[in-house]
Design an enzyme around this catalytic site. Sequence first.
Site, mmCIF file in Angstrom:
data_model
loop_
_atom_site.group_PDB
_atom_site.id
_atom_site.type_symbol
_atom_site.label_atom_id
_atom_site.label_comp_id
_atom_site.label_asym_id
_atom_site.label_seq_id
_atom_site.Cartn_x
_atom_site.Cartn_y
_atom_site.Cartn_z
ATOM 1 N N ASP A 74 -1.255 -5.899 -5.313
ATOM 2 C CA ASP A 74 -0.238 -6.775 -4.729
ATOM 3 C C ASP A 74 1.137 -6.569 -5.372
ATOM 4 O O ASP A 74 2.163 -6.765 -4.728
ATOM 5 C CB ASP A 74 -0.649 -8.238 -4.883
ATOM 6 C CG ASP A 74 -1.881 -8.577 -4.057
ATOM 7 O OD1 ASP A 74 -1.997 -8.044 -2.931
ATOM 8 O OD2 ASP A 74 -2.728 -9.348 -4.527
ATOM 9 N N ASN A 132 -7.104 -2.347 -10.210
ATOM 10 C CA ASN A 132 -8.163 -3.348 -10.079
ATOM 11 C C ASN A 132 -9.521 -2.663 -10.158
ATOM 12 O O ASN A 132 -9.605 -1.442 -10.342
ATOM 13 C CB ASN A 132 -8.008 -4.139 -8.772
ATOM 14 C CG ASN A 132 -7.977 -3.233 -7.559
ATOM 15 O OD1 ASN A 132 -8.934 -2.530 -7.259
ATOM 16 N ND2 ASN A 132 -6.844 -3.230 -6.847
ATOM 17 N N LYS A 134 6.175 7.239 -22.638
ATOM 18 C CA LYS A 134 5.200 6.236 -23.042
ATOM 19 C C LYS A 134 5.861 5.107 -23.830
ATOM 20 O O LYS A 134 6.653 5.348 -24.741
ATOM 21 C CB LYS A 134 4.111 6.889 -23.890
ATOM 22 C CG LYS A 134 3.067 5.933 -24.400
ATOM 23 C CD LYS A 134 2.060 6.631 -25.306
ATOM 24 C CE LYS A 134 1.084 5.636 -25.919
ATOM 25 N NZ LYS A 134 0.142 6.300 -26.840
ATOM 26 N N LYS A 154 -1.841 -12.208 9.028
ATOM 27 C CA LYS A 154 -1.724 -10.756 9.163
ATOM 28 C C LYS A 154 -1.909 -10.289 10.608
ATOM 29 O O LYS A 154 -1.755 -9.104 10.894
ATOM 30 C CB LYS A 154 -2.755 -10.034 8.293
ATOM 31 C CG LYS A 154 -2.847 -10.527 6.858
ATOM 32 C CD LYS A 154 -1.559 -10.404 6.086
ATOM 33 C CE LYS A 154 -1.769 -10.853 4.645
ATOM 34 N NZ LYS A 154 -0.517 -10.880 3.863
#
Length: 396
Positions: A277, A208, A287, A339
């Site tokens: 996630d 990210n 590869k 959480k």
Amino acid sequence: MLRDKRIILGVTGGIAAYKAVELLRLLTKADAEVHVIMTRAAQEFVTPLTFQTLSCNPVHTELFNLISEQEIGHISLADRADLFVIAPATANFVGKIANGIADDMLTTTVMATKAPVLISPAMNVNMYTNPVYKENEAKLRALGYAFVAPEKGLLACGWEGDGKLAAPETIFEAVVAALTPQDLKGQTILVTAGPTREEIDPVRYVSNHSSGKMGYALARTASRRGARVILVSGPVRLAAPAGVELVPVESAREMREAVLARVPECTAIIKAAAVADYRPAERRDVKIKKKAETLSLDLVKNPDILAELGALKKRPFLVGFAAETGNLKEFAAKKLREKQADLIVANDVSQADAGFNVETNRALLLFRDGREMECPLMSKDELAGVILNQMAAHLP
């Protein structure tokens, strides 16, 4: 950061005197008012004009100077200082102060001050390890003088070993810490930061846009306030803050292992990392070649580190982050509840000035007891201070 702080920078006669110029730049950039005192030997390495230009203040070099004595004087400087920093400090200077010798502008002013004194030695390794020097340093430490230890490396004289002046950034951090209330002293705070990378094959990964800047700001600020800080960091392009224990990781599972192994040491954990996630169900050993028009990846859930921490029967104070692109309060409240965190810091990462890869942030703080706190746009260092202020009230 150092606004309204008056710092006296003492420069003595060592080859490392040129590094004091960079330290001065860091101090003035942080809005400190800096007055420089140079010994006669220091002027053989760097001219007073350099320091005067960068500090925008006269440089003090002579004890008996009618103009200097009229305007400021060594007693006035000593009285008005918030902190004295000596960088570099030679063995000669340390010896003089340890034995009460005040025979020039710098030693006289240091002897006259009641402000904290931070000494950063630099010298030949044999001088640094000499028992006479060690005795002088120990004597000053016992009297309350603080030291920034020199680094090990190749010295200007050709020898290699301890005695190299600490990096200006390291000395700067020691200055900030010396002028910062040590309200987190005795606490051990673990901070996670940055992204994680989940490998697809040896050259590709899922990740990210997290830069790690918020987590690093939290680690840096907590360390400045006296905490022992463990920074578990994904791959970022940031230098570890001075005095922080860095634990580099790549994947979410590596981060989980690093965090859970250190839970018993911690009084607080701040989960600022943007943990992936999902990860590829299978990591290819070679590869993947470009053949078909489309490529499908099977992804599986990564472990939820925050949820695991929240479920522990005995755990540290727990802070989580919620990076959202909409319904900020709703999703953050859900995360806080599910959480079992003590505090959730929620921010809208779709905003150009408060998302990933920027120096500023704004946030909504949600607490376990139902309180809410809006944090307007501010630097990430400032937001780190706000978060730590809220957390400090709940630490033992």
